[in-house]
Design an enzyme around this catalytic site. Structure first.
Site, mmCIF file in Angstrom:
data_model
loop_
_atom_site.group_PDB
_atom_site.id
_atom_site.type_symbol
_atom_site.label_atom_id
_atom_site.label_comp_id
_atom_site.label_asym_id
_atom_site.label_seq_id
_atom_site.Cartn_x
_atom_site.Cartn_y
_atom_site.Cartn_z
ATOM 1 N N ASP A 23 -3.539 0.122 7.467
ATOM 2 C CA ASP A 23 -4.230 -0.642 7.158
ATOM 3 C C ASP A 23 -4.853 -1.999 6.674
ATOM 4 O O ASP A 23 -3.049 -2.599 6.202
ATOM 5 C CB ASP A 23 -4.780 0.284 5.407
ATOM 6 C CG ASP A 23 -5.623 -0.726 3.925
ATOM 7 O OD1 ASP A 23 -5.732 -1.394 4.968
ATOM 8 O OD2 ASP A 23 -5.291 -0.073 3.169
ATOM 9 N N LYS A 73 -13.314 -6.519 4.769
ATOM 10 C CA LYS A 73 -13.447 -7.816 4.164
ATOM 11 C C LYS A 73 -13.384 -8.194 5.116
ATOM 12 O O LYS A 73 -14.381 -8.872 5.256
ATOM 13 C CB LYS A 73 -12.005 -7.814 3.161
ATOM 14 C CG LYS A 73 -12.433 -6.665 1.985
ATOM 15 C CD LYS A 73 -10.798 -7.067 1.644
ATOM 16 C CE LYS A 73 -9.806 -5.906 0.925
ATOM 17 N NZ LYS A 73 -10.799 -6.583 -0.347
ATOM 18 N N TYR A 112 -2.422 0.592 -1.959
ATOM 19 C CA TYR A 112 -4.006 0.834 -1.795
ATOM 20 C C TYR A 112 -4.865 0.968 -0.570
ATOM 21 O O TYR A 112 -4.491 0.244 -0.133
ATOM 22 C CB TYR A 112 -4.318 -0.358 -3.106
ATOM 23 C CG TYR A 112 -5.715 -0.136 -3.736
ATOM 24 C CD1 TYR A 112 -6.188 1.340 -4.694
ATOM 25 C CD2 TYR A 112 -6.595 -0.662 -3.090
ATOM 26 C CE1 TYR A 112 -6.559 1.343 -5.262
ATOM 27 C CE2 TYR A 112 -8.125 -0.345 -3.616
ATOM 28 C CZ TYR A 112 -8.037 0.738 -4.428
ATOM 29 O OH TYR A 112 -10.362 0.635 -4.866
#
Ligand code: HOZ
Length: 426
Positions: A237, A265, A142
Site C-alpha cells: 500500500d 492521494k 490503515y
C-alpha cells in the site's frame, strides 16, 4: 469567537460530527477543527486568514506545496474540455505510461478514485487470482475504510480507539488475519495455521497511520520470501509512500519487489485519484480482460488525470526534489532532537525521507502497541501549542507528518523554536 468555531457549530447541524472524514475532527486532541480557506506553497490559511505552516500536506500529496502553479494551470486548461467523459482518453494512456516508467514491477495499472478503492480492488483481485479468501494485514496499518481493512486498523480507527467497527460482518472480519508490524514470526505462524488459505498480504512498507513506523531490516524482505514460498500476493500500500519516498516509491527506496501496488492521494496531486497495478499475470484477471470485476464512472477522470500527470512528470524530471526534501526533513529532525535532548525530554523520532513523527516515549516505536504506549496526552498538548504558534501538525499521535519541498529553512526553524518553547514550559 473565531470563524472556525462558528463554522464547526454550523457544520454539525448537517454533516455527521461536522466533518467529512473523522480524522479532521480534533476529537482526540480536543478543541475545534480549523476550517481552511486557501493554501499556497507551504502555508494554509484558515477562515479568519490566520497562516499555518503545513505538516499534513493533505495527508501526503502536496509534495511540491499547495496550489503548485503548473498543476493549477494544467487543470485550468483541461477543465474547459469537460469535467468527465465516461469514455477513454489519450491522457489516461499517458498517465499509465508515465507511472509504468517510474515504478518498478508495474506492468499494468488501473486508475480508480481513492486509495480505499485501490486497496479494496487489489484485495478482490488477489482473491480472484489465488482462489483463496483470507488476507493478512498489520495492526495499526490503515488501508482505507473497506470492510476487510477495518480490523485493528490505524489512523482514525486507532485515534478513536474503535475496537470493532459495527457494520463489518463477522464473516469479513474472520477473513482478515492480523500480525504486529515488524513481527515476522507472527506472520510465519499465521501462514502455517492457515496453509493454502491466504490470498494476500497487504502492508504499508513504511507505516504512516500509527505515527511513522519504519520496517526493521529484513522485515519486508522476509515477507517477500514467505509470500513467494506460499503463493500469497504481496501488496504494498503505497498510498502515502508512492512517489514520495522516491520516484518509484518504497519499492525503489527499500529495494523490495511487490506483486501489486496501490496508490492514492499523490497520484492525483490532491485530486480524488487512486490506482492499483502490478504484474501482468495478476492484473490481466481484471475485467474486461478477466472476470474479476472492478469499475468506476470517474476512474481516469480528465481533470484528476492532468493534475496527477503534471505533478508526477515534474517529480520524474527533477529527481533533485527528493534530495532537497530529504535534507529539509533531516534538518527538522536534527533541530527537534537538539531541543528535546537539551531539555531532557523522553522522545522517539522515526523518519524515512520526508515522512517523520515525534512520539513522547522512552521506548522504541516499532509497532502499534509501542505507539499506543507513548504519552498521547503530552502529544495532544504539543499539538495545541504548535497550532497556537501557527504550525499545523496532524491532530493525532497516530499519524505521520508529511513535508513539502515548498517549506523554507526559516519555516523549519520556526517549527523547531516552537517545539523548544513547548518543552521548556511542559
Ligand atoms: N489515511 C489518511 C490519514 N491517515 C486519511 C485521511 C482521512 O482519513 O481523512
Amino acid at each position: 469567537m473565531n470563524k472556525s468555531i462558528a463554522l464547526f457549530e454550523r457544520a454539525q447541524r448537517t454533516i455527521p460530527g461536522g466533518v467529512n472524514s473523522p480524522v479532521r475532527a480534533f476529537k482526540s486532541v480536543g478543541g475545534t477543527p480549523i476550517f481552511m480557506q486557501k493554501a499556497k506553497g507551504a502555508y494554509l490559511y484558515d477562515a479568519d486568514g490566520k497562516r499555518y505552516i503545513d505538516y499534513i500536506c493533505s495527508w501526503g500529496p502536496m509534495i511540491l506545496g499547495h496550489a503548485y502553479e503548473p498543476v493549477i494551470e494544467a487543470i485550468r486548461e483541461k477543465v474547459a474540455d469537460s469535467t468527465s467523459f465516461g469514455a477513454p482518453t489519450e491522457l489516461e494512456i499517458e498517465m499509465a505510461e508515465l507511472i509504468v516508467s517510474m515504478v518498478p514491477n508495474v506492468d499494468l495499472i488501473r486508475m480508480v478514485s481513492s486509495g480505499t478503492e485501490a486497496c479494496m480492488s487489489a484485495i478482490r483481485l488477489a482473491r480472484g487470482y489465488t482462489g483463496r479468501n483470507k488476507i493478512i494485514k498489520f495492526e495499526g496499518c490503515y488501508h482505507g475504510h473497506a470492510d476487510s481493512f477495518l480490523v485493528k486498523a490505524g489512523s482514525g480507527v486507532a485515534t478513536f480507539n474503535i475496537q470493532a467497527v459495527p457494520g463489518v460482518t463477522g464473516g469479513v472480519a474472520n477473513d482478515t488475519l492480523t500480525a504486529a508490524y515488524n513481527d515476522l514470526s507472527a506472520v510465519e505462524k499465521l501462514v502455517s495455521e492457515h496453509k493454502g488459505e491466504i490470498a494476500a498480504l497487504i502492508i504499508e512498507p513504511v507505516a504512516g497511520n500509527m505515527g511513522c513506523i519504519l520496517p526493521e531490516p529484513g522485515f519486508l524482505q522476509g515477507l517477500r520470501e514467505i509470500c513467494t514460498r506460499e503463493g500469497i500476493v504481496y501488496i504494498f500500500d503505497e498510498v502515502m509512500t508512492g512517489f514520495r519516498l522516491a520516484p518509484g516509491g518504497a519499492q525503489e527506496k527499500l529495494h523490495i519487489d511487490a506483486d501489486l501496488v496501490t496508490y492514492g492521494k499523490v497520484i492525483g496531486a490532491g485530486m480524488p485519484v487512486g490506482a492499483f497495478g502490478g504484474k501482468k499475470a495478476i492484473m490481466q484477471q481484471i475485467a474486461p480482460l478477466g472476470s474479476v470485476y472492478q469499475a468506476g464512472t470517474l476512474s481516469g477522470n480528465p481533470v484528476a488525470m492532468i493534475a496527477g500527470y503534471t505533478l508526477l512528470k515534474e517529480l520524474k524530471q527533477n529527481p533533485s526534489i527528493y534530495r532537497e526534501l530529504e535534507e529539509k526533513t533531516a534538518y527538522l529532525e536534527t533541530g527537534l532532537r537538539n531541543v528535546l535532548d537539551e531539555n531532557g525530554v523522553s522522545y522517539k523520532i522515526n523518519r524515512l525521507g520526508s515522512m517523520i513523527s515525534l512520539h513522547f516515549s522512552n521506548h522504541a516505536i516499532t509497532d502499534f502497541k509501542s505507539a499506543s504506549e507513548a504519552d498521547i496526552p503530552k502529544f495532544n498538548q504539543y499539538f495545541h501549542h504548535m497550532l497556537a504558534h501557527g504550525i499545523y501538525l496532524p491532530p493525532s499521535a497516530y499519524e505521520s507528518w508529511f513535508l513539502s519541498n515548498a517549506l523554507s529553512y526559516a519555516d523549519l526553524d520556526e517549527t523547531i523554536r516552537a517545539t523548544a518553547d513547548f518543552v521548556r514550559n511542559h
